[in-house]
Design an enzyme around this catalytic site. Structure first.
Site, PDB file in Angstrom:
ATOM      1  N   PHE A   1      -1.225  -5.869  -6.434  1.00  0.00           N
ATOM      2  CA  PHE A   1      -2.544  -6.444  -6.123  1.00  0.00           C
ATOM      3  C   PHE A   1      -3.702  -5.641  -6.725  1.00  0.00           C
ATOM      4  CE2 PHE A   1       0.136  -6.040  -2.194  1.00  0.00           C
ATOM      5  CZ  PHE A   1       0.946  -7.127  -2.485  1.00  0.00           C
ATOM      6  N   CYS A   2      -3.500  -5.126  -7.928  1.00  0.00           N
ATOM      7  CA  CYS A   2      -4.545  -4.306  -8.590  1.00  0.00           C
ATOM      8  C   CYS A   2      -4.896  -3.089  -7.743  1.00  0.00           C
ATOM      9  CB  CYS A   2      -5.830  -5.099  -8.845  1.00  0.00           C
ATOM     10  SG  CYS A   2      -5.624  -6.493  -9.922  1.00  0.00           S
ATOM     11  N   ASN A   3      -3.972  -2.639  -6.929  1.00  0.00           N
ATOM     12  CA  ASN A   3      -4.260  -1.501  -6.056  1.00  0.00           C
ATOM     13  C   ASN A   3      -3.087  -0.515  -6.153  1.00  0.00           C
ATOM     14  OD1 ASN A   3      -4.884   0.235  -3.874  1.00  0.00           O
ATOM     15  ND2 ASN A   3      -6.067  -1.394  -2.905  1.00  0.00           N
TER      16      ASN A   3
END
Ligand SMILES: Cc1ncc(COP(=O)(O)O)c(C=O)c1O
Length: 366
Positions: free
Chosen positions: A292-294
Site C-alpha cells: 500500500f505504498c507504505n
C-alpha cells in the site's frame, strides 16, 4: 491553502521547497506513505540527514520513549522537518496529534500527512496547528480522482523556496534580465493551470459531508471496524490456530477504519495475498493487497530485516521489480491484505467480508 493535484503533490511541494542545508534534519515515522518517504531524496540532495522512528508491532505504534530521543536530534538554529501520518494507511493507527505542539516546542517544523485521516475524522486546525498539512479532497468524498491541497501556516509557507518558477507562480520574469520574482502566497505554489473546473466540487463535497455529519461517519466507521476486528480475530481453524493476523491496533482507540491483515492456513503458513485478492475479486469484493505504498510499516509488520532488504536490493544488478523482490524474500510474505471501511460502508459489507474469510478455514492442504 494551495490547491494541488493530490496529496502526493502537496507533499512534494514541501519536500522540494523546504530549505534543507547540510546538517539539517528530516525526521519521520516508519509508517509514512511513499509520498512522504520520497522527501528524503530532497533532504539528501542538500546534505541533510534522514532519521526514521520505528513503529512497534503488533500495535504498530511509536514507543513513547523513542520520541524524546528523536526530537532531541533537532539542529539548533537549523531547519528541522518532522513528518508523520495523522492516520497510517497501513495499520490504521492514529498517532497523537499532541505530537505537533510537542515537536514544534523542540524546534521542529511539522508536516502532517492527513490524507487517510480526514475522510472519517474531524481535523480541527484551530486546535491542531501543524506547519504543513497535505490531503486529497477526493479521498474525503469517496471519489477516485480530483483536487488535493497543501494547507500551511503563513510563516511556514514563507519559509519554503520554490526550486523553479512556472506560468502562474511569478510576479514578474524576464528573459534578458534573467531574473524573476515569485507571486505572493499560495499562487507561488500553483504551477500552470489549476484543475479549476473541479474546485467547485470541494464545496459540494464538504457540504455533503456536513449533511451526513462527520461525527456520524466517525462513529459508523468505529462500530464497523470494531466488529470486523473482533469477528475476524476470532476465526479459528479446527485445530485452534487463527485464520487471520491483524497488523495494527486490536482495539478501536486511536485507530481508523483501515484494517491490514494476512490469512494463514491451519499449519500457520501465510496464504499469499495475491490468492486472496483474486478470490475476493471473483466475489466482487474490492480490497487492496501488497504494501500500500507504505513499505516501512510493511517491513515492521512482516518482520523483514534491514539486512535482508539491503541484500535483495544489492543482488539485483538492474532495477528490482516487485516480482524480483518477492522471489528474493523467499518463504516470507512481502505484503498483506487491506480492507477499509468509510462513509458508505454498511454492516452488509462487513458481514460479506467475514463470510468470504470463512471460506479459507480448514482448507485441505492449502
Ligand atoms: C496516508 C496517505 N498519504 C498520502 C497518500 C497519497 O495520496 P494521493 O494519491 O492523493 O497523492 C495516500 C494515498 O492513499 C495516503 O493514504
Amino acid at each position: 491553502m494551495v490547491f494541488t493535484a493530490n496529496a502526493s503533490h502537496a507533499l512534494k511541494l514541501v519536500g522540494e521547497s523546504y530549505p534543507f542545508e547540510p546538517g539539517d534534519q528530516f525526521l519521520l515515522t516508519f509508517d509514512n506513505h511513499n509520498s512522504v518517504n520520497g522527501i528524503r531524496e530532497f533532504d539528501r540532495a542538500h546534505g541533510a540527514r534522514t532519521t526514521y522512528i520505528p513503529v512497534a508491532p503488533p500495535e504498530m505504534r511509536v514507543p513513547e520513549a523513542l520520541l524524546d530521543s528523536s526530537w532531541s536530534l533537532a539542529k539548533q538554529g537549523g531547519h528541522n522537518l518532522f513528518a508523520f501520518p495523522a492516520q497510517s494507511n497501513f495499520s490504521g493507527v492514529q498517532h497523537p496529534l499532541e505530537w505537533i505542539e510537542r515537536a514544534q516546542k523542540r524546534g521542529w517544523d511539522v508536516l502532517l500527512d492527513a490524507a487517510a485521516f480526514v475522510a472519517t475524522n474531524r481535523l480541527d486546525l484551530s486546535r491542531w496547528q501543524p506547519d504543513y498539512v497535505a490531503l486529497s479532497f477526493y479521498k474525503m468524498f469517496g471519489y477516485p480522482t480530483g483536487v488535493g491541497a497543501l494547507i500551511a501556516r503563513w510563516p511556514a509557507l514563507e519559509k519554503l523556496h520554490r526550486p523553479w518558477f512556472a506560468g502562474g507562480t511569478i510576479g514578474v520574469a524576464s528573459v534578458q534580465a534573467d531574473r524573476h520574482t515569485m507571486a505572493a502566497g499560495s499562487a507561488a505554489f500553483e504551477d500552470g493551470t489549476l484543475d479549476y473546473a473541479n474546485i467547485p466540487a470541494i464545496d459540494i463535497g464538504l457540504d455533503f459531508l456536513e449533511t451526513v455529519g462527520m461525527d456520524q461517519i466517525h462513529l459508523r466507521v468505529k462500530c464497523l471496524t470494531s466488529w470486523l476486528i473482533e469477528t475476524l480475530g476470532a476465526l479459528r481453524h479446527g485445530n485452534g490456530r487463527p485464520l487471520i493476523q491483524i497488523f495494527g491496533p486490536h482495539s478501536c482507540e486511536q485507530r481508523g477504519g483501515t484494517i491490514t491483515l494476512n490469512f494463514y492456513d491451519d499449519q500457520g503458513r501465510v496464504i499469499d495475498h495475491e490468492i486472496i485478492e483474486k478470490q475476493a475479486n471473483e466475489r466482487m469484493i474490492s480490497l487492496r493487497t501488497g504494501c500500500f505504498c507504505n513499505p516501512g510499516a510493511g517491513e515492521m509488520a512482516l518482520g523483514l530485516s534491514k539486512q535482508e532488504l539491503v541484500s535483495c536490493f544489492t543482488s539485483s544488478d538492474r532495477g528490482m521489480t516487485y516480482e524480483d523482490f518477492r522471489l528474493c524474500i523467499d518463504g516470507k510474505s512481502t505484503g498483506a491484505v487491506r480492507i477499509s471501511v468509510g462513509m458508505v460502508s454498511n454492516f452488509a459489507d462487513a458481514h460479506t467480508f467475514v463470510e468470504f474469510a470463512r471460506q479459507f478455514l480448514d482448507l485441505p492442504n492449502s
